[in-house]
Scaffold this motif. Structure first.
Motif, PDB file in Angstrom:
ATOM      1  N   THR A  16       0.839  -1.359   0.047  1.00 44.76           N
ATOM      2  CA  THR A  16       0.099  -0.130   0.048  1.00 44.76           C
ATOM      3  C   THR A  16       0.976   1.251   0.013  1.00 44.76           C
ATOM      4  OG1 THR A  16      -1.677  -1.112   1.331  1.00 44.76           O
ATOM      5  CG2 THR A  16      -1.931   1.144   1.110  1.00 44.76           C
ATOM      6  N   GLU A  52      -0.526   0.304   6.210  1.00 47.61           N
ATOM      7  CA  GLU A  52      -2.084   0.326   5.755  1.00 47.61           C
ATOM      8  C   GLU A  52      -2.283   1.526   4.903  1.00 47.61           C
ATOM      9  OE1 GLU A  52      -4.103  -0.796   9.333  1.00 47.61           O
ATOM     10  OE2 GLU A  52      -3.216  -2.703   9.821  1.00 47.61           O
ATOM     11  N   THR A  53      -1.698   2.549   4.889  1.00 51.85           N
ATOM     12  CA  THR A  53      -2.051   3.626   4.232  1.00 51.85           C
ATOM     13  C   THR A  53      -0.852   3.928   3.197  1.00 51.85           C
ATOM     14  OG1 THR A  53      -0.701   4.934   5.818  1.00 51.85           O
ATOM     15  CG2 THR A  53      -3.047   4.561   6.170  1.00 51.85           C
ATOM     16  N   GLU A  54      -0.943   4.908   2.525  1.00 49.94           N
ATOM     17  CA  GLU A  54       0.096   5.187   1.332  1.00 49.94           C
ATOM     18  C   GLU A  54       1.195   5.860   1.770  1.00 49.94           C
ATOM     19  OE1 GLU A  54      -1.624   7.468  -2.194  1.00 49.94           O
ATOM     20  OE2 GLU A  54      -3.409   6.007  -2.403  1.00 49.94           O
ATOM     21  N   ARG A  94      -3.183  -7.542   5.019  1.00 45.26           N
ATOM     22  CA  ARG A  94      -3.208  -6.841   3.563  1.00 45.26           C
ATOM     23  C   ARG A  94      -4.474  -7.281   2.645  1.00 45.26           C
ATOM     24  NH1 ARG A  94       1.784  -7.055   2.332  1.00 45.26           N
ATOM     25  NH2 ARG A  94       1.576  -8.822   0.673  1.00 45.26           N
TER      26      ARG A  94
END
Length: 123
Positions: A16, A52-54, A94
């Motif tokens: 991610t 879990e985030t960009e 994920r």
């Protein structure tokens, strides 16, 4: 280099995270990498697995750097086991717990992944 590795893992493994916050880059600069580029690469790989985030934040970097010292004190067999468990767990997260998709991402047969999950208490 950190950005290069992060982009590489995102492209190759479909992770991610694709960028660092300014604070995360500052956190990366604080650490003296005795293992040189390999150590930086390994840290970025671990960060990308858990992301879990960009955008990677400073807290994600510092938490992995502090936990790394404990893993280094383990015998190699135990350290590999710790990494394998963390890697499987991150892959399952994920894939939203989808074992079939996680097994595909890990390059394992689903039955083999189930055995590894049982071994690491991830049932």
């Amino acid at each position: 280099l950190a950005q290069y590795f992060l982009s590489k893992f995102a492209r190759e493994r479909g992770t991610t995270a694709t960028r660092f916050s300014t604070d995360a880059l500052t956190e990366l600069k604080k650490y003296n990498y005795p293992g040189n580029v390999r150590e930086l690469r390994n840290l970025i790989e671990r960060v990308s697995i858990y992301a879990e985030t960009e955008t990677i934040e400073a807290g994600q970097i510092s938490s992995l750097q502090s936990g790394r010292n404990e893993t280094i004190k383990l015998p190699l067999k135990d350290a590999v086991s710790v990494f394998e468990r963390e890697y499987i767990l991150a892959t399952l997260n994920r894939n939203d717990g989808n074992v079939t998709a996680a097994a595909r991402d890990l390059g394992l047969e689903r039955s083999h992944l189930y055995k590894k999950m049982k071994k690491h208490g991830l049932e």
